[in-house]
Each structure stands twice: as C-alpha cells, then as structure tokens.
Design a protein around this motif. Sequence first.
Motif, PDB file in Angstrom:
ATOM      1  N   PRO A  49       0.810  -1.225   0.000  1.00  0.00           N
ATOM      2  CA  PRO A  49       0.000   0.000   0.000  1.00  0.00           C
ATOM      3  C   PRO A  49       0.849   1.283   0.000  1.00  0.00           C
ATOM      4  N   ALA A  50       2.000   1.237   0.653  1.00  0.00           N
ATOM      5  CA  ALA A  50       2.876   2.415   0.651  1.00  0.00           C
ATOM      6  C   ALA A  50       3.353   2.716  -0.771  1.00  0.00           C
ATOM      7  N   ARG A  51       3.667   1.673  -1.536  1.00  0.00           N
ATOM      8  CA  ARG A  51       4.075   1.882  -2.935  1.00  0.00           C
ATOM      9  C   ARG A  51       2.927   2.453  -3.760  1.00  0.00           C
ATOM     10  N   VAL A  52       1.721   2.002  -3.486  1.00  0.00           N
ATOM     11  CA  VAL A  52       0.561   2.539  -4.207  1.00  0.00           C
ATOM     12  C   VAL A  52       0.396   4.025  -3.903  1.00  0.00           C
ATOM     13  N   HIS A  53       0.505   4.399  -2.628  1.00  0.00           N
ATOM     14  CA  HIS A  53       0.415   5.823  -2.267  1.00  0.00           C
ATOM     15  C   HIS A  53       1.495   6.624  -2.982  1.00  0.00           C
ATOM     16  N   HIS A  54       2.690   6.075  -3.028  1.00  0.00           N
ATOM     17  CA  HIS A  54       3.788   6.764  -3.699  1.00  0.00           C
ATOM     18  C   HIS A  54       3.484   6.958  -5.180  1.00  0.00           C
ATOM     19  N   ARG A  55       3.000   5.915  -5.840  1.00  0.00           N
ATOM     20  CA  ARG A  55       2.701   5.997  -7.270  1.00  0.00           C
ATOM     21  C   ARG A  55       1.552   6.960  -7.565  1.00  0.00           C
ATOM     22  N   LEU A  56       0.635   7.113  -6.597  1.00  0.00           N
ATOM     23  CA  LEU A  56      -0.491   8.024  -6.773  1.00  0.00           C
ATOM     24  C   LEU A  56      -0.139   9.473  -6.416  1.00  0.00           C
ATOM     25  N   GLY A  57       1.108   9.698  -6.025  1.00  0.00           N
ATOM     26  CA  GLY A  57       1.544  11.052  -5.713  1.00  0.00           C
ATOM     27  C   GLY A  57       1.202  11.498  -4.306  1.00  0.00           C
ATOM     28  N   ARG A  58       1.092  10.556  -3.381  1.00  0.00           N
ATOM     29  CA  ARG A  58       0.801  10.882  -1.981  1.00  0.00           C
ATOM     30  C   ARG A  58       1.966  10.436  -1.093  1.00  0.00           C
ATOM     31  N   PRO A  59       3.101  11.119  -1.197  1.00  0.00           N
ATOM     32  CA  PRO A  59       4.272  10.689  -0.426  1.00  0.00           C
ATOM     33  C   PRO A  59       4.083  10.813   1.080  1.00  0.00           C
ATOM     34  N   ASP A  69       1.579   9.901   2.772  1.00  0.00           N
ATOM     35  CA  ASP A  69       0.961   8.675   3.259  1.00  0.00           C
ATOM     36  C   ASP A  69       1.920   7.492   3.178  1.00  0.00           C
ATOM     37  N   ALA A  70       2.843   7.535   2.237  1.00  0.00           N
ATOM     38  CA  ALA A  70       3.755   6.411   2.021  1.00  0.00           C
ATOM     39  C   ALA A  70       4.952   6.422   2.965  1.00  0.00           C
ATOM     40  N   GLU A  71       5.467   7.588   3.258  1.00  0.00           N
ATOM     41  CA  GLU A  71       6.732   7.682   4.004  1.00  0.00           C
ATOM     42  C   GLU A  71       6.704   7.067   5.402  1.00  0.00           C
ATOM     43  N   PRO A  72       5.690   7.313   6.230  1.00  0.00           N
ATOM     44  CA  PRO A  72       5.718   6.718   7.579  1.00  0.00           C
ATOM     45  C   PRO A  72       5.756   5.190   7.570  1.00  0.00           C
ATOM     46  N   ALA A  73       4.973   4.578   6.703  1.00  0.00           N
ATOM     47  CA  ALA A  73       4.953   3.112   6.637  1.00  0.00           C
ATOM     48  C   ALA A  73       6.301   2.584   6.167  1.00  0.00           C
ATOM     49  N   THR A 113      15.476   2.069  -1.082  1.00  0.00           N
ATOM     50  CA  THR A 113      15.383   2.725  -2.385  1.00  0.00           C
ATOM     51  C   THR A 113      14.013   3.353  -2.582  1.00  0.00           C
ATOM     52  N   GLU A 114      12.971   2.630  -2.207  1.00  0.00           N
ATOM     53  CA  GLU A 114      11.605   3.156  -2.316  1.00  0.00           C
ATOM     54  C   GLU A 114      11.426   4.390  -1.437  1.00  0.00           C
ATOM     55  N   LEU A 115      11.961   4.354  -0.231  1.00  0.00           N
ATOM     56  CA  LEU A 115      11.854   5.495   0.682  1.00  0.00           C
ATOM     57  C   LEU A 115      12.604   6.703   0.131  1.00  0.00           C
ATOM     58  N   GLU A 116      13.774   6.504  -0.430  1.00  0.00           N
ATOM     59  CA  GLU A 116      14.524   7.611  -1.026  1.00  0.00           C
ATOM     60  C   GLU A 116      13.753   8.229  -2.180  1.00  0.00           C
ATOM     61  N   SER A 117      13.098   7.392  -2.959  1.00  0.00           N
ATOM     62  CA  SER A 117      12.288   7.884  -4.067  1.00  0.00           C
ATOM     63  C   SER A 117      11.112   8.707  -3.559  1.00  0.00           C
ATOM     64  N   ARG A 143      11.028  10.365  -0.727  1.00  0.00           N
ATOM     65  CA  ARG A 143      11.570  11.622  -0.184  1.00  0.00           C
ATOM     66  C   ARG A 143      11.926  12.608  -1.289  1.00  0.00           C
ATOM     67  N   GLU A 144      12.367  12.093  -2.434  1.00  0.00           N
ATOM     68  CA  GLU A 144      12.657  12.980  -3.561  1.00  0.00           C
ATOM     69  C   GLU A 144      11.383  13.600  -4.100  1.00  0.00           C
ATOM     70  N   GLN A 145      10.280  12.883  -4.024  1.00  0.00           N
ATOM     71  CA  GLN A 145       9.004  13.362  -4.531  1.00  0.00           C
ATOM     72  C   GLN A 145       8.354  14.359  -3.579  1.00  0.00           C
ATOM     73  N   THR A 146       8.678  14.281  -2.299  1.00  0.00           N
ATOM     74  CA  THR A 146       8.063  15.147  -1.299  1.00  0.00           C
ATOM     75  C   THR A 146       8.544  16.579  -1.499  1.00  0.00           C
ATOM     76  N   PRO A 147       7.613  17.505  -1.706  1.00  0.00           N
ATOM     77  CA  PRO A 147       8.040  18.900  -1.881  1.00  0.00           C
ATOM     78  C   PRO A 147       8.539  19.474  -0.563  1.00  0.00           C
ATOM     79  N   THR A 148       9.607  20.228  -0.649  1.00  0.00           N
ATOM     80  CA  THR A 148      10.120  20.876   0.560  1.00  0.00           C
ATOM     81  C   THR A 148       9.362  22.184   0.757  1.00  0.00           C
ATOM     82  N   PRO A 149       8.944  22.460   1.975  1.00  0.00           N
ATOM     83  CA  PRO A 149       8.192  23.703   2.200  1.00  0.00           C
ATOM     84  C   PRO A 149       9.078  24.916   1.980  1.00  0.00           C
ATOM     85  N   GLU A 150       8.515  25.886   1.318  1.00  0.00           N
ATOM     86  CA  GLU A 150       9.274  27.110   1.064  1.00  0.00           C
ATOM     87  C   GLU A 150       9.212  28.014   2.279  1.00  0.00           C
ATOM     88  N   LYS A 151      10.291  28.720   2.506  1.00  0.00           N
ATOM     89  CA  LYS A 151      10.307  29.680   3.601  1.00  0.00           C
ATOM     90  C   LYS A 151       9.504  30.900   3.172  1.00  0.00           C
TER      91      LYS A 151
END
Length: 81
Positions: free
Chosen positions: A18-28, A30-34, A58-62, A64-72
């Motif tokens: 399910p974490a991979r599915v969240h990642h593929r759907l663009g919901r990092p 939801d995927a990262e904690p699992a 590798t999946e977790l690194e991917s 994290r790369e997809q997760t947008p960093t909040p702008e200051k």
Amino acid sequence: MKRFGLDDGRTLDARVGPARVHHRLGRPGDAEPALREVLAKRRLRLGDDHPDTLAVRTELESVREQTPTPEKPARRRWRRR
C-alpha cells in the motif's frame, strides 16, 4: 497480522504494497511513515545489506525525492515613511 505478527517478513511485505501505491499516486505523505517503519524493522531483522532492506530503502529515497520541501515565507522589508 495476528497470524504471523507485526515483525514477520510477510506482514512487512504486506505493508510495503500500500505504501508503494500511495507513492505511485503522488501521496508521499501517506507512504513515508509506513516505509520508515518497515525499513527500521527490516534493518533489525535482516541487516543493512539484505536485498529486501535495500529495496525498501530505495523506495523510501524515491518518496523523499518526490516530497516537496516547504518554502520559507518571504521576509518583508519594512520601509520608513
């Protein structure tokens, strides 16, 4: 999960899916904690160099790369009148 336990390899595999599915759907978010939890448990049971551990890392690194960093927020410069 009751049959095998929370730390069993089959249970961890089931949590990665399910974490991979969240990642593929663009919901990092939801995927990262699992993935972090599965990675920690696999490191303890299998070690850092095991192929299953490396796959989750590798999946977790991917994710994290997809997760947008909040702008200051932009600083406002106040001018004297």
